[in-house]
Design a protein around this motif. Structure first.
Motif, short mmCIF file in Angstrom:
data_model
loop_
_atom_site.label_atom_id
_atom_site.label_comp_id
_atom_site.label_asym_id
_atom_site.label_seq_id
_atom_site.Cartn_x
_atom_site.Cartn_y
_atom_site.Cartn_z
N GLN A 3 10.80 -5.76 13.14
CA GLN A 3 11.74 -6.20 14.24
C GLN A 3 12.84 -5.19 14.90
OE1 GLN A 3 11.57 -10.09 15.61
NE2 GLN A 3 13.36 -9.89 17.29
N GLU A 4 13.15 -4.05 15.44
CA GLU A 4 14.18 -3.90 16.00
C GLU A 4 15.19 -4.99 16.21
OE1 GLU A 4 13.59 0.69 17.41
OE2 GLU A 4 13.16 -1.18 19.52
N SER A 5 16.26 -4.60 15.93
CA SER A 5 17.37 -5.74 16.17
C SER A 5 17.69 -5.00 17.80
CB SER A 5 18.16 -5.74 15.13
OG SER A 5 18.81 -4.58 14.81
N LEU A 6 18.65 -5.73 18.25
CA LEU A 6 19.09 -5.16 19.33
C LEU A 6 20.16 -4.01 19.44
CD1 LEU A 6 19.20 -7.77 22.47
CD2 LEU A 6 17.29 -5.94 22.42
N PRO A 7 19.86 -3.19 19.82
CA PRO A 7 21.01 -2.02 19.85
C PRO A 7 22.59 -2.22 20.04
CG PRO A 7 19.75 -0.73 21.34
CD PRO A 7 18.79 -2.80 20.61
N LEU A 8 22.82 -3.50 20.52
CA LEU A 8 24.17 -3.92 20.72
C LEU A 8 24.36 -5.53 20.52
CD1 LEU A 8 25.89 -4.37 23.96
CD2 LEU A 8 23.96 -5.93 24.74
N GLU A 9 25.36 -5.62 20.29
CA GLU A 9 26.03 -5.98 18.89
C GLU A 9 26.57 -7.22 20.11
OE1 GLU A 9 24.44 -5.19 16.12
OE2 GLU A 9 25.75 -7.06 16.00
N PRO A 10 26.85 -8.79 20.10
CA PRO A 10 27.95 -9.52 20.69
C PRO A 10 29.37 -9.44 21.08
CG PRO A 10 26.66 -10.54 19.48
CD PRO A 10 26.10 -9.54 18.87
N TYR A 11 29.99 -8.68 19.22
CA TYR A 11 31.31 -8.38 19.36
C TYR A 11 31.82 -7.14 20.53
CZ TYR A 11 31.29 -4.41 17.53
OH TYR A 11 30.54 -2.76 16.74
#
Ligand code: LRH
Ligand code: MN
Length: 431
Positions: A3-11
């Motif tokens: 499963q891909e992780s979202l290419p957007l970090e919470p920080y």
């Protein structure tokens, strides 16, 4: 495939909102002076609840018969499509559902796909059948239509496909089926309009009978293309006729691009709502035909006028704005980044909704009863020319999304990251 992780970090989201917070607060406070705190609060709350479903067939680059120019990093399978909708939802907290098109996006494992979607806080909206193309291993051709076809075996094949799509949707928790039929004719004399209608109604009756009790059937109409002389579900009147003859679970679906030039869509919406037969929308925009352009990109005032009738009609029927109609996008992206295009469509749709919520309805009614056309226009255009974007930004902020989703999409170089992980050649299924 992992499963891909979202290419957007919470920080990255936090940094974006911190950086934009001061100017947002200034713009928001200014708007509060203009429209009042209570009104602003009411609209912000409604905006947070208002979710728009993303079409699974519009997450890659679209094309025409003249060409298709993929931009890279497109989703290669349903899992990556769900991840891309998850990304849109993380950016705007307004895209909390995905609408699947079968067989373009058949879930191999319904449960796994439902869990993957849930991990991105996504639900499944309407499922869409497809009897406008021949699939590779298909026995009988839809060249001369599907439910209208002169050959009962072809009609049977189309009915069976729709029953299968309902089963697929049930496994995903979907609650509605959209049937768009490309059926029609290209030349005078080619088709018996009466027989085509009766055969189509007969087929829709069998599909309707297979609906679970809590499902809706959306009958989508379209004026022309791919048939260019007649379409068997060609306008709102024909769709209304089918939906009325089918029963209480059948409704019309309004795709904004499916009308003849200069059609008054807001009037169609008002009357279908009045009749309790408006089921939902496929939002997009167009200048000529079914151009499937970004919602609000060509006729933003028409989109506002449509929502003005929606808010008026839904309140008259005591309907819940967020859940009683199907809010879906149906677009095709030939020159824009598909995800940026979808972010802009969601923004335009929610802006039109916010503007419609701000209309002074008692004053508008008084102007109408007084036949004061000028005052009616002043009331509508004053709202249309009031910049309500700070309300959308405030709603996103409170929902944990980005102040300016498309800006963060670029700041975080998300398309580049998708190209790195999926490659330039990756091409998505769909239109
Ligand atoms: C037909 C249509 C329909 C879909 C298709 C992808 O023009 O609007 O809703 O099934 O596009
Ligand atoms: Mn459509």
């Amino acid at each position: 495939m992992p499963q891909e992780s979202l290419p957007l970090e919470p920080y990255q989201l936090d940094a974006h909102n911190q950086q934009g917070n001061a100017s947002h607060r200034r713009r928001y406070e200014h708007l509060l002076q203009e429209i009042g705190e209570a009104t602003a609060e009411t609209i912000v709350e409604k905006l947070i609840d208002f979710q728009i479903a993303i079409p699974s067939w519009a997450l890659g680059t679209g094309g025409t018969r003249f060409g298709r120019f993929p931009g890279g990093g497109e989703p290669r399978n349903l899992e990556e499509k769900i991840s891309d909708v998850g990304l849109l939802h993380a950016l705007n907290r307004s895209s909390g559902a995905i609408s699947l098109h079968i067989p373009w996006d058949i879930p191999k494992d319904g449960k796994a796909i439902q869990q993957l979607a849930a991990s991105f806080d996504l639900k499944f909206d309407a499922v869409n059948s497809n009897t406008f193309q021949n699939q590779t291993n298909q026995e009988l051709s839809y060249k001369f239509g599907s439910l209208q076809h002169t050959d009962a075996a072809v009609r049977r094949q189309a009915i069976e496909h729709n029953l299968d799509v309902i089963r697929q949707g049930e496994a995903l928790g979907s609650k509605s089926l959209t049937v768009w039929l490309s059926d029609g004719s290209c030349f005078p004399g080619q088709l018996s309009f009466r027989k085509a209608f009766e055969r189509t109604l007969e087929g829709l009756r069998e599909i309707y009978a297979a609906l679970p009790s809590d499902w809706k059937l959306f009958v989508e109409y379209k004026a022309f293309e791919p048939n260019f002389y007649s379409t068997t579900v060609g306008d709102w009147g024909q769709s209304y006729l089918y939906a009325s003859k089918l029963g209480p679970q059948a409704y019309t679906l309004v795709d904004l691009g499916h009308h003849l030039p200069n059609a008054n869509i807001e009037q169609i919406v008002a009357l279908l709502l009045m009749e309790g037969k408006l089921g939902g929308f496929h939002f997009n925009d167009s200048k000529y035909g079914d151009d499937d352009l970004t919602a609000g990109s060509i006729k933003p005032y028409q989109l506002f006028l449509i929502f003005n009738e929606l808010v008026d009609g839904m309140d008259a029927n005591g309907m819940n704005h967020a859940s009683d109609l199907g809010w879906m996008i149906d677009a095709s992206h030939n020159v824009k980044d598909p995800l940026e295009d979808l972010l802009q469509s969601v923004e335009a749709i929610k802006l039109a909704y916010a503007q419609a919520l701000l209309v002074d309805r008692p004053a508008l009614e008084a102007a109408r009863e007084a036949n004061d056309a000028a005052q009616a226009q002043e009331l509508l255009q004053d709202v249309f020319r009031t910049d309500l974007r700070p309300l959308l930004a405030e709603a996103r902020l409170r929902a944990g999304a980005a102040l300016v989703p498309i800006a963060l999409f670029r700041e975080a170089k998300i398309r580049q990251k998708l190209i790195e992980s999926r490659g330039l050649k990756a091409v998505a299924t769909g239109l």
